[in-house]
Motif scaffolding. Structure first.
Motif, PDB file in Angstrom:
ATOM      1  N   GLN A 108       0.835  -1.205   0.000  1.00 13.56           N
ATOM      2  CA  GLN A 108       0.000   0.000   0.000  1.00 13.56           C
ATOM      3  C   GLN A 108       0.871   1.257   0.000  1.00 13.56           C
ATOM      4  O   GLN A 108       0.666   2.174  -0.799  1.00 13.56           O
ATOM      5  N   PHE A 109       1.848   1.314   0.897  1.00 12.52           N
ATOM      6  CA  PHE A 109       2.648   2.527   1.013  1.00 12.52           C
ATOM      7  C   PHE A 109       3.689   2.657  -0.096  1.00 12.52           C
ATOM      8  O   PHE A 109       4.071   3.773  -0.450  1.00 12.52           O
ATOM      9  N   LEU A 110       4.109   1.553  -0.679  1.00 18.14           N
ATOM     10  CA  LEU A 110       4.994   1.654  -1.834  1.00 18.14           C
ATOM     11  C   LEU A 110       4.232   2.169  -3.057  1.00 18.14           C
ATOM     12  O   LEU A 110       4.793   2.898  -3.884  1.00 18.14           O
ATOM     13  N   ASN A 111       2.961   1.833  -3.172  1.00 18.38           N
ATOM     14  CA  ASN A 111       2.129   2.429  -4.224  1.00 18.38           C
ATOM     15  C   ASN A 111       2.017   3.934  -4.013  1.00 18.38           C
ATOM     16  O   ASN A 111       2.086   4.720  -4.961  1.00 18.38           O
ATOM     17  N   SER A 112       1.839   4.345  -2.760  1.00 17.18           N
ATOM     18  CA  SER A 112       1.789   5.762  -2.430  1.00 17.18           C
ATOM     19  C   SER A 112       3.138   6.418  -2.738  1.00 17.18           C
ATOM     20  O   SER A 112       3.184   7.535  -3.276  1.00 17.18           O
ATOM     21  N   PHE A 113       4.220   5.730  -2.407  1.00 23.80           N
ATOM     22  CA  PHE A 113       5.571   6.231  -2.674  1.00 23.80           C
ATOM     23  C   PHE A 113       5.756   6.468  -4.175  1.00 23.80           C
ATOM     24  O   PHE A 113       6.219   7.523  -4.599  1.00 23.80           O
ATOM     25  N   ARG A 114       5.359   5.470  -4.989  1.00 21.84           N
ATOM     26  CA  ARG A 114       5.478   5.594  -6.447  1.00 21.84           C
ATOM     27  C   ARG A 114       4.689   6.807  -6.941  1.00 21.84           C
ATOM     28  O   ARG A 114       5.179   7.611  -7.727  1.00 21.84           O
ATOM     29  N   SER A 115       3.476   6.950  -6.460  1.00 19.63           N
ATOM     30  CA  SER A 115       2.636   8.069  -6.869  1.00 19.63           C
ATOM     31  C   SER A 115       3.279   9.403  -6.475  1.00 19.63           C
ATOM     32  O   SER A 115       3.293  10.355  -7.266  1.00 19.63           O
ATOM     33  N   TYR A 116       3.826   9.461  -5.273  1.00 20.49           N
ATOM     34  CA  TYR A 116       4.474  10.694  -4.828  1.00 20.49           C
ATOM     35  C   TYR A 116       5.702  11.012  -5.684  1.00 20.49           C
ATOM     36  O   TYR A 116       5.877  12.136  -6.155  1.00 20.49           O
ATOM     37  N   VAL A 117       6.556  10.029  -5.881  1.00 19.96           N
ATOM     38  CA  VAL A 117       7.811  10.255  -6.606  1.00 19.96           C
ATOM     39  C   VAL A 117       7.551  10.621  -8.068  1.00 19.96           C
ATOM     40  O   VAL A 117       8.183  11.513  -8.610  1.00 19.96           O
ATOM     41  N   GLU A 118       6.615   9.928  -8.702  1.00 14.81           N
ATOM     42  CA  GLU A 118       6.408  10.148 -10.130  1.00 14.81           C
ATOM     43  C   GLU A 118       5.437  11.288 -10.437  1.00 14.81           C
ATOM     44  O   GLU A 118       5.555  11.928 -11.474  1.00 14.81           O
ATOM     45  N   PHE A 119       4.461  11.536  -9.547  1.00 16.38           N
ATOM     46  CA  PHE A 119       3.416  12.517  -9.865  1.00 16.38           C
ATOM     47  C   PHE A 119       3.263  13.629  -8.829  1.00 16.38           C
ATOM     48  O   PHE A 119       2.442  14.522  -8.991  1.00 16.38           O
ATOM     49  N   GLY A 120       4.019  13.537  -7.708  1.00  7.77           N
ATOM     50  CA  GLY A 120       3.973  14.588  -6.707  1.00  7.77           C
ATOM     51  C   GLY A 120       2.834  14.488  -5.713  1.00  7.77           C
ATOM     52  O   GLY A 120       2.635  15.371  -4.891  1.00  7.77           O
ATOM     53  N   LYS A 121       2.075  13.382  -5.751  1.00  5.57           N
ATOM     54  CA  LYS A 121       0.933  13.221  -4.832  1.00  5.57           C
ATOM     55  C   LYS A 121       0.872  11.777  -4.350  1.00  5.57           C
ATOM     56  O   LYS A 121       0.551  10.878  -5.110  1.00  5.57           O
ATOM     57  N   GLY A 122       1.196  11.584  -3.064  1.00  6.63           N
ATOM     58  CA  GLY A 122       1.094  10.262  -2.457  1.00  6.63           C
ATOM     59  C   GLY A 122      -0.223  10.120  -1.720  1.00  6.63           C
ATOM     60  O   GLY A 122      -1.070  11.021  -1.735  1.00  6.63           O
ATOM     61  N   ASN A 123      -0.389   8.991  -1.075  1.00 11.48           N
ATOM     62  CA  ASN A 123      -1.581   8.713  -0.272  1.00 11.48           C
ATOM     63  C   ASN A 123      -1.134   8.216   1.112  1.00 11.48           C
ATOM     64  O   ASN A 123      -1.332   7.064   1.448  1.00 11.48           O
ATOM     65  N   PRO A 124      -0.501   9.103   1.903  1.00 13.64           N
ATOM     66  CA  PRO A 124      -0.005   8.688   3.213  1.00 13.64           C
ATOM     67  C   PRO A 124      -1.140   8.486   4.219  1.00 13.64           C
ATOM     68  O   PRO A 124      -2.235   9.001   4.037  1.00 13.64           O
ATOM     69  N   PHE A 125      -0.821   7.727   5.271  1.00 13.80           N
ATOM     70  CA  PHE A 125      -1.759   7.642   6.391  1.00 13.80           C
ATOM     71  C   PHE A 125      -1.899   9.038   6.973  1.00 13.80           C
ATOM     72  O   PHE A 125      -0.936   9.789   7.063  1.00 13.80           O
ATOM     73  N   SER A 126      -3.108   9.359   7.381  1.00 16.07           N
ATOM     74  CA  SER A 126      -3.361  10.663   8.006  1.00 16.07           C
ATOM     75  C   SER A 126      -4.248  10.441   9.207  1.00 16.07           C
ATOM     76  O   SER A 126      -5.017   9.491   9.261  1.00 16.07           O
ATOM     77  N   ALA A 127      -4.152  11.302  10.206  1.00 19.09           N
ATOM     78  CA  ALA A 127      -4.979  11.191  11.397  1.00 19.09           C
ATOM     79  C   ALA A 127      -6.465  11.202  11.021  1.00 19.09           C
ATOM     80  O   ALA A 127      -7.273  10.585  11.687  1.00 19.09           O
ATOM     81  N   SER A 128      -6.795  11.843   9.916  1.00 16.95           N
ATOM     82  CA  SER A 128      -8.192  11.863   9.476  1.00 16.95           C
ATOM     83  C   SER A 128      -8.636  10.540   8.875  1.00 16.95           C
ATOM     84  O   SER A 128      -9.812  10.325   8.644  1.00 16.95           O
ATOM     85  N   ASN A 129      -7.679   9.599   8.632  1.00 15.61           N
ATOM     86  CA  ASN A 129      -8.009   8.272   8.109  1.00 15.61           C
ATOM     87  C   ASN A 129      -8.529   7.333   9.185  1.00 15.61           C
ATOM     88  O   ASN A 129      -9.035   6.274   8.887  1.00 15.61           O
ATOM     89  N   GLU A 130      -8.335   7.706  10.446  1.00 18.91           N
ATOM     90  CA  GLU A 130      -8.690   6.806  11.539  1.00 18.91           C
ATOM     91  C   GLU A 130     -10.175   6.580  11.629  1.00 18.91           C
ATOM     92  O   GLU A 130     -10.986   7.393  11.405  1.00 18.91           O
TER      93      GLU A 130
END
Length: 150
Positions: free
Chosen positions: A128-150
């Motif tokens: 999950q987080f490596l997909n977010s990492f790829r998105s961040y590195v290649e497109f500038g927008k990841g999907n990190p865990f956030s306190a609002s995700n709880e």
């Protein structure tokens, strides 16, 4: 016992991958980040709500090629796990290989193997987080865990 290892190719240069690993963890892994991760000897803690955290020591850092973190403290506080501290003393190795038109990243989590209780949960988390990492590195927008995700 074989530890978890995966390889990802990126359509960006190695310095961008490296920068995301040492300076941009809140943008792809978890916004709940404390400490520093950009130099050998730094410590940082990542949190996923109140019951899950990992504290890392940066053991090695070689610009654009290699980063090594040792997990000093950890808790995966989910009820289905009897041993919630299995990440302690595991080693996370990020090996970056630059190529002409792309870069390659190998993540090797030494100690995360099929013998430990959290293996499937943790591998799914890494994916999950490596997909977010790829998105961040290649497109500038990841999907990190956030306190609002709880």
């Amino acid at each position: 016992m074989e530890s978890y290892k995966t390889t990802i190719k990126f359509n960006v240069k190695a310095d961008r991958v490296f920068d995301a690993l040492i300076n941009k963890i809140p943008f792809w892994w978890t916004e709940l980040f404390e400490g520093l991760s950009d130099q050998k000897g730094n410590r940082f803690t990542i949190r996923f709500g109140d019951n899950i955290y990992k504290t890392m020591l940066v053991e090695e850092i070689f610009p654009n090629t290699r980063i090594v973190w040792r997990v000093e403290d950890a808790r995966i506080g989910i009820s289905e796990l009897k041993n919630q501290t299995e990440w302690i003393n595991t080693i996370i190795v990020w090996q970056i290989t630059p190529h002409e038109n792309f870069s390659e990243l190998v993540l090797h989590h030494i100690g995360l193997n099929k013998e430990i209780e959290c293996y499937d949960i943790c591998v799914n988390g890494w994916q999950q987080f490596l997909n977010s990492f790829r998105s961040y590195v290649e497109f500038g927008k990841g999907n990190p865990f956030s306190a609002s995700n709880e």
